[in-house]
Design a protein around this motif. Structure first.
Motif, PDB file in Angstrom:
ATOM      1  N   LYS A   9       8.727 -13.030   1.315  1.00 18.79           N
ATOM      2  CA  LYS A   9       8.114 -11.885   0.639  1.00 18.79           C
ATOM      3  C   LYS A   9       6.956 -11.302   1.437  1.00 18.79           C
ATOM      4  CE  LYS A   9       9.530 -13.651  -3.797  1.00 18.79           C
ATOM      5  NZ  LYS A   9       9.161 -14.587  -4.859  1.00 18.79           N
ATOM      6  N   TYR A  10       6.181 -12.162   2.054  1.00 15.52           N
ATOM      7  CA  TYR A  10       5.070 -11.646   2.856  1.00 15.52           C
ATOM      8  C   TYR A  10       5.593 -10.813   4.020  1.00 15.52           C
ATOM      9  CZ  TYR A  10       1.956 -14.842   0.396  1.00 15.52           C
ATOM     10  OH  TYR A  10       1.228 -15.488  -0.554  1.00 15.52           O
ATOM     11  N   ARG A  34       5.023  -1.985   5.022  1.00 14.48           N
ATOM     12  CA  ARG A  34       3.809  -1.318   5.479  1.00 14.48           C
ATOM     13  C   ARG A  34       4.012  -0.732   6.862  1.00 14.48           C
ATOM     14  NH1 ARG A  34      -1.147  -5.373   4.384  1.00 14.48           N
ATOM     15  NH2 ARG A  34      -1.205  -5.328   2.119  1.00 14.48           N
ATOM     16  N   GLU A  52      -4.153 -11.290   4.339  1.00 14.59           N
ATOM     17  CA  GLU A  52      -3.429 -10.921   3.119  1.00 14.59           C
ATOM     18  C   GLU A  52      -2.003 -11.435   3.150  1.00 14.59           C
ATOM     19  OE1 GLU A  52      -3.681  -6.742   3.506  1.00 14.59           O
ATOM     20  OE2 GLU A  52      -5.805  -6.914   3.936  1.00 14.59           O
ATOM     21  N   ARG A  74      -6.995  -0.362   4.253  1.00 17.37           N
ATOM     22  CA  ARG A  74      -5.937  -0.659   3.300  1.00 17.37           C
ATOM     23  C   ARG A  74      -4.824   0.347   3.504  1.00 17.37           C
ATOM     24  NH1 ARG A  74      -8.567  -0.278  -2.026  1.00 17.37           N
ATOM     25  NH2 ARG A  74      -7.513   1.703  -2.031  1.00 17.37           N
ATOM     26  N   ASP A  94      -3.042   2.341   1.601  1.00 16.41           N
ATOM     27  CA  ASP A  94      -3.121   3.713   1.083  1.00 16.41           C
ATOM     28  C   ASP A  94      -4.209   4.503   1.790  1.00 16.41           C
ATOM     29  OD1 ASP A  94      -4.912   1.932  -0.179  1.00 16.41           O
ATOM     30  OD2 ASP A  94      -5.415   3.466  -1.635  1.00 16.41           O
ATOM     31  N   ARG A  98      -3.738   7.975   3.681  1.00 16.83           N
ATOM     32  CA  ARG A  98      -4.516   9.149   3.322  1.00 16.83           C
ATOM     33  C   ARG A  98      -5.277   9.670   4.539  1.00 16.83           C
ATOM     34  NH1 ARG A  98      -7.749   7.279  -0.795  1.00 16.83           N
ATOM     35  NH2 ARG A  98      -9.366   6.949   0.727  1.00 16.83           N
ATOM     36  N   MET A 145      -9.150   7.584  -4.239  1.00 20.48           N
ATOM     37  CA  MET A 145      -7.966   6.767  -3.968  1.00 20.48           C
ATOM     38  C   MET A 145      -6.950   6.874  -5.078  1.00 20.48           C
ATOM     39  SD  MET A 145      -9.800   3.202  -4.731  1.00 20.48           S
ATOM     40  CE  MET A 145     -11.271   4.028  -4.197  1.00 20.48           C
ATOM     41  N   PHE A 203       1.274   4.314  -6.612  1.00 28.15           N
ATOM     42  CA  PHE A 203       2.035   3.185  -6.087  1.00 28.15           C
ATOM     43  C   PHE A 203       3.145   2.760  -7.014  1.00 28.15           C
ATOM     44  CE2 PHE A 203      -1.893   2.930  -3.842  1.00 28.15           C
ATOM     45  CZ  PHE A 203      -1.457   2.688  -2.565  1.00 28.15           C
ATOM     46  N   MET A 252       7.812  -8.360  -8.479  1.00 30.54           N
ATOM     47  CA  MET A 252       8.091  -9.417  -7.512  1.00 30.54           C
ATOM     48  C   MET A 252       7.061 -10.521  -7.715  1.00 30.54           C
ATOM     49  SD  MET A 252       8.595  -9.197  -3.428  1.00 30.54           S
ATOM     50  CE  MET A 252       7.008  -8.769  -2.758  1.00 30.54           C
ATOM     51  N   LYS A 253       7.527 -11.751  -7.825  1.00 31.18           N
ATOM     52  CA  LYS A 253       6.604 -12.878  -7.997  1.00 31.18           C
ATOM     53  C   LYS A 253       6.230 -13.424  -6.628  1.00 31.18           C
ATOM     54  CE  LYS A 253       6.842 -14.684 -12.538  1.00 31.18           C
ATOM     55  NZ  LYS A 253       8.024 -14.418 -13.365  1.00 31.18           N
ATOM     56  N   VAL A 254       4.961 -13.523  -6.375  1.00 36.95           N
ATOM     57  CA  VAL A 254       4.495 -14.068  -5.098  1.00 36.95           C
ATOM     58  C   VAL A 254       3.485 -15.167  -5.391  1.00 36.95           C
ATOM     59  CG1 VAL A 254       3.274 -13.599  -2.965  1.00 36.95           C
ATOM     60  CG2 VAL A 254       4.840 -11.907  -3.858  1.00 36.95           C
ATOM     61  N   ASN A 255       3.626 -16.257  -4.694  1.00 35.37           N
ATOM     62  CA  ASN A 255       2.651 -17.327  -4.780  1.00 35.37           C
ATOM     63  C   ASN A 255       1.675 -17.193  -3.640  1.00 35.37           C
ATOM     64  OD1 ASN A 255       2.481 -19.402  -6.710  1.00 35.37           O
ATOM     65  ND2 ASN A 255       4.601 -19.920  -6.236  1.00 35.37           N
ATOM     66  N   MET A 256       0.440 -16.914  -3.953  1.00 35.20           N
ATOM     67  CA  MET A 256      -0.555 -16.807  -2.888  1.00 35.20           C
ATOM     68  C   MET A 256      -1.316 -18.125  -2.889  1.00 35.20           C
ATOM     69  SD  MET A 256      -2.853 -13.486  -2.472  1.00 35.20           S
ATOM     70  CE  MET A 256      -3.936 -13.177  -1.107  1.00 35.20           C
ATOM     71  N   GLY A 296       5.565  -3.391  -6.197  1.00 35.26           N
ATOM     72  CA  GLY A 296       5.232  -2.860  -4.882  1.00 35.26           C
ATOM     73  C   GLY A 296       4.084  -3.671  -4.340  1.00 35.26           C
ATOM     74  N   GLU A 297       2.952  -3.002  -4.128  1.00 32.09           N
ATOM     75  CA  GLU A 297       1.790  -3.768  -3.668  1.00 32.09           C
ATOM     76  C   GLU A 297       0.738  -3.894  -4.763  1.00 32.09           C
ATOM     77  OE1 GLU A 297       0.059  -4.105  -0.135  1.00 32.09           O
ATOM     78  OE2 GLU A 297       1.770  -3.626   1.112  1.00 32.09           O
ATOM     79  N   ILE A 350     -13.844  -1.709  -5.811  1.00 28.58           N
ATOM     80  CA  ILE A 350     -12.786  -2.725  -5.827  1.00 28.58           C
ATOM     81  C   ILE A 350     -13.246  -3.907  -6.694  1.00 28.58           C
ATOM     82  CG2 ILE A 350     -11.424  -4.269  -4.387  1.00 28.58           C
ATOM     83  CD1 ILE A 350     -10.935  -1.253  -3.983  1.00 28.58           C
ATOM     84  N   LEU A 371      -4.643  -3.588  -5.429  1.00 29.92           N
ATOM     85  CA  LEU A 371      -3.608  -3.867  -4.443  1.00 29.92           C
ATOM     86  C   LEU A 371      -3.762  -5.284  -3.894  1.00 29.92           C
ATOM     87  CD1 LEU A 371      -3.737  -0.507  -2.545  1.00 29.92           C
ATOM     88  CD2 LEU A 371      -2.069  -1.240  -4.205  1.00 29.92           C
ATOM     89  N   VAL A 372      -2.684  -5.792  -3.317  1.00 38.82           N
ATOM     90  CA  VAL A 372      -2.734  -7.140  -2.750  1.00 38.82           C
ATOM     91  C   VAL A 372      -3.851  -7.243  -1.725  1.00 38.82           C
ATOM     92  CG1 VAL A 372      -1.447  -8.913  -1.551  1.00 38.82           C
ATOM     93  CG2 VAL A 372      -0.262  -7.337  -3.018  1.00 38.82           C
ATOM     94  N   ALA A 373      -3.979  -6.174  -0.931  1.00 37.21           N
ATOM     95  CA  ALA A 373      -5.003  -6.193   0.112  1.00 37.21           C
ATOM     96  C   ALA A 373      -6.395  -6.329  -0.500  1.00 37.21           C
ATOM     97  CB  ALA A 373      -4.916  -4.926   0.948  1.00 37.21           C
ATOM     98  N   ASP A 374      -6.578  -5.740  -1.694  1.00 36.05           N
ATOM     99  CA  ASP A 374      -7.893  -5.820  -2.325  1.00 36.05           C
ATOM    100  C   ASP A 374      -8.154  -7.207  -2.901  1.00 36.05           C
ATOM    101  OD1 ASP A 374      -8.399  -3.219  -1.790  1.00 36.05           O
ATOM    102  OD2 ASP A 374      -7.527  -2.512  -3.660  1.00 36.05           O
ATOM    103  N   VAL A 418      -7.803  -9.939  -1.603  1.00 34.65           N
ATOM    104  CA  VAL A 418      -8.526 -10.731  -0.613  1.00 34.65           C
ATOM    105  C   VAL A 418     -10.021 -10.457  -0.720  1.00 34.65           C
ATOM    106  CG1 VAL A 418      -8.761 -11.140   1.823  1.00 34.65           C
ATOM    107  CG2 VAL A 418      -6.539 -10.652   0.892  1.00 34.65           C
TER     108      VAL A 418
END
Lengths: 345, 399
Positions: free
Chosen positions: A156-157, A164, A238, A313, A315, A319, B1, B6, B14-18, B37-38, B209, B379-382, B384
């Motif tokens: 998945k990662y 992306r 991430e 990020r 998005d 942008r 933003m 999204f 989607m299930k993700v294990n972090m 999505g993200e 965030i 988002l996933v990135a956030d 973190v």
């Protein structure tokens, strides 16, 4: 020996073929060596910036480190996850590496030089009259390496990284394309060699005529090579390692090589297009060395930015491209077009 | 933003294990994510991967031995944990702590806070990709650890603050070294701020965030920089001073934003305030002399010289080293402000030489509860950035 010159294959003599094969192999050898030492360069420079020492054990100043890394990668087990699409998983890194290598074909490192007792030596592989288009096309093929690699891993990662990557490269290719159109309009050439010759003739690097185009190109090349701050596809904090999470051994090495190869290629392209290429130093240095200096400067920029700027990020990145860079590129094109017409008449 | 959508449309998640083995989860934290999505639709923290039964272990140890366990709970704040535990035990005895020991405790607690905030800011930046600041922060942290090593013989798990005072006195050379560090620190903080604070990329990644409003924070029991970044000026050093904090001058740093950027700003502000407190404490140490151990012989052993002359001292010494200290039956809880928030040890004594129960109220555990609220719709990135802004220490969560 005369048969070499008499036998023809696809309109070229065998001697011609031999010459091209040797030339290509020479380029590849130099490039791969360059890639190896770019990794060392990056690690050493970034350590200096970060109050560290970096690799300094293998040989004096760590010069043998890339060899040690290469040997290590080569002997690592090459694992393919059970859930992966076996064929694509194996193929994807090769696509990446192929695209990175092929892109260099149209980049002229120098002029043709007469070497006594040998003949002429040309320091470019192909002088395509649509070199700029070829570059953009090859760059798009390179994306397949990332998307297929990420998707076929069954992770998945990796999938998130690949998605992306696709989105990012599509947006930034437009930026890259636009920055090139300005150059093409001014010089009236689409071959990189032609553009370099134009700059040599006019004794002016295009960065002075196309400053906005240059900035756009530099931003675009960071995105194109997936380097920080646009390294979302492999955002290590991430997505673990993004699209190449599931790669190991030499296939992982191929991705690394293609990333560094792409850095060298875009640096060389930027040097050719904007800094005058081999015609550039205007008398200070022999041409090819000027290209080398340019490439090193750009590589330093890559490293410097990586040490300083946070990752954007996904998005924000989009942008940034669609609401700032592309409009800026369009304005730049319009202004350039008007000026070219006015100055010509 | 908000102008970018999204929504994937089909609503399939989607299930993700972090984690627990993930490069940025600050230890063995596992997050069960549901992604559209993200976008994070739900985020369920799963803890317990570092559970080593520390509270239970303490029940098998004497009161002094237990100090070594508190070090290991929050390994970024070892001396602060010693302090919280010691205060509770001292409350059971009701013993007086000499002034020099109190000043020393404040100095060490603030040095530990600097240590912890440096790691927090550094790892927060590396999570967003600013690798250099991480190394600059760790360079200064190394100096703090060197100070600890010089004073206590240990870089991290020093157990230097004990029930009854300090293990031994701080000598002049050490104070000189500490002074040198405190004097150079503001310059280094400027350095980090120069790279991070006004960096447009960093601001873009952190402003807005992981929002956490003040009432939500209070409802969830969140404390520390997270709460102060939401605009609540709650700092136990001010509202409920302990170990002599009332004599030090410092501001409670707050921010109204309640986002990751606000939390970063609060931490940087607290770094500066901590440096100020250290500065005052070092000045006080020059003036304040005297013992660093309580005179209460039921808590601290008598000096060796007394043993040959005083029968009473000999008995105290014998009792302390065979059975340990025996506080009167009862319970005590004395919370302190750790770098992560309210930290307290509820110590229950049944009158024997070992605690009947020690319950740690750790800030990381309470703060981590807020992650679900903070990350929903982000988002996933956030995510973190959000984890980094909570700054959880898994040893502190799982114990």
């Amino acid at each position: 020996m005369s048969w070499l010159f008499q036998t023809e294959l696809f309109g070229f003599t065998l001697a011609n073929w031999l010459y091209f094969v040797v030339l290509c192999l020479g380029f590849i050898a130099v490039l791969l060596g360059g890639v190896a030492y770019t990794t060392l360069f990056e690690r050493r420079v970034i350590s200096l910036m970060q109050v560290r020492r970096g690799p300094n054990r293998a040989g004096p100043l760590g010069v043998l480190q890339p060899i040690a890394d290469g040997v290590k990668l080569f002997f690592k087990e090459d694992t393919v996850p059970r859930t992966a699409d076996k064929v694509l998983h194996r193929l994807a890194p090769a696509i990446s590496l192929f695209a990175a290598l092929a892109a260099f074909a149209v980049v002229p490192v120098g002029d043709a030089y007469l070497i006594p007792g040998f003949g002429t030596l040309q320091l470019w592989i192909a002088d395509l009259n649509v070199g700029v288009l070829y570059l953009l096309g090859i760059a798009s093929i390179g994306v397949y390496g990332i998307v297929l690699g990420g998707w076929s891993s069954g992770n998945k990662y990796s999938l998130l990284g690949a998605l992306r990557g696709a989105a990012q490269l599509i947006s930034y290719e437009i930026v890259l394309g636009m920055s090139l159109v300005g150059v093409v309009m001014i010089t009236g050439e689409m071959s990189l060699r032609g553009i370099v010759q134009w700059q040599a003739e006019h004794q002016i690097p295009l960065v002075l005529l196309q400053p906005v185009g240059f900035v756009l190109f530099v931003v675009g090349m960071f995105a194109e090579t997936n380097r920080a701050p646009f390294d979302l596809v492999e955002a290590d904090t991430e997505l673990v390692a993004g699209f190449h999470t599931e790669y190991s051994g030499f296939r992982f090495g191929m991705y690394m090589m293609s990333e560094y190869m792409a850095m060298i290629t875009v640096s060389a392209v930027a040097t050719s297009l904007f800094l005058g290429g081999w015609g550039g130093p205007f008398g200070f240095l022999p041409g090819p060395w000027w290209v080398v200096v340019g490439v090193i400067l750009f590589l330093f920029l890559f490293v410097w930015v990586r040490a300083t700027i946070p990752r954007l990020r996904y998005d924000q990145l989009m942008r940034f491209s669609w609401s700032w860079l592309i409009p800026l590129g369009l304005v730049n094109l319009a202004v350039t077009a008007v000026l070219v017409v006015l100055l010509d008449s | 933003m908000s102008d970018v959508s999204f929504e994937s449309g089909d609503g399939e998640l989607m299930k993700v294990n972090m984690g627990p083995q993930h490069p940025s989860t600050h230890g063995v934290l596992r997050l069960e994510l549901e992604l559209d999505g993200e976008i994070v639709r739900s985020c369920n923290p799963v803890i317990g991967y570092l559970h080593t039964g520390m509270e239970k272990t303490i029940e098998q140890l004497t009161y002094v031995q237990a100090v070594t366990i508190t070090d290991r709970m929050d390994y970024l704040n070892p001396l602060g944990n010693n302090l919280a535990y010691s205060l509770s035990v001292e409350q059971l005895f009701g013993c007086e702590i000499p002034e020099r020991a109190q000043v020393g405790r404040v100095l060490l607690a603030e040095l530990t806070r600097i240590n912890s905030h440096l790691v927090s800011i550094g790892s927060g930046s590396i999570d967003l990709g600013v690798t250099s600041v991480f190394l600059y922060c760790l360079r200064e942290r190394e100096k703090v650890l060197a100070l600890f090593e010089e004073l206590t013989g240990q870089r991290m798990m020093s157990s230097y603050i004990r029930p009854g005072g300090l293990a031994w006195d701080m000598d002049e050379t050490w104070c000189k070294h500490a002074r040198a560090f405190v004097d150079e620190m503001p310059r280094h903080i400027d350095e980090y701020e120069g790279i991070v604070t006004d960096n447009p990329f960093f601001r873009e990644r952190t402003i807005g965030i992981g929002p956490l409003k003040a009432d939500d924070a209070i409802r969830l029991g969140v404390s520390g920089p997270l709460l102060r970044a939401a605009g609540v000026p709650h700092d136990l050093r001010k509202v409920h001073p302990y170990t002599g904090y009332e004599r030090f001058e410092f501001k409670v740093v707050t921010d109204d934003a309640g986002d990751c950027y606000g939390r970063y700003k609060v931490r940087v502000g607290e770094l500066r305030e901590s440096v100020k407190i250290c500065d005052q404490a070092l000045k006080l140490l020059e003036r304040v002399t005297g013992p660093v151990k309580t005179a209460d012989r039921k808590v601290m052993p008598p000096p060796k010289s007394e043993l040959a002359t005083s029968m009473e001292s000999l008995i105290h010494h014998f009792k302390l080293f065979t059975e340990g200290m025996r506080p009167p039956a009862g319970q005590a809880y004395c919370p302190v402000e750790s770098p992560r928030g309210e930290l307290g040890y509820l110590v229950v004594s049944d009158g024997s030489g070992k605690p009947a129960r020690v319950r740690a109220r750790t800030p990381s555990f309470a703060n981590l509860q807020a992650i679900e609220l903070m990350s929903k719709g982000q988002l996933v990135a956030d995510l973190v950035a959000i984890i980094a802004s909570i700054d959880p220490v898994m040893g502190d969560v799982d114990r």
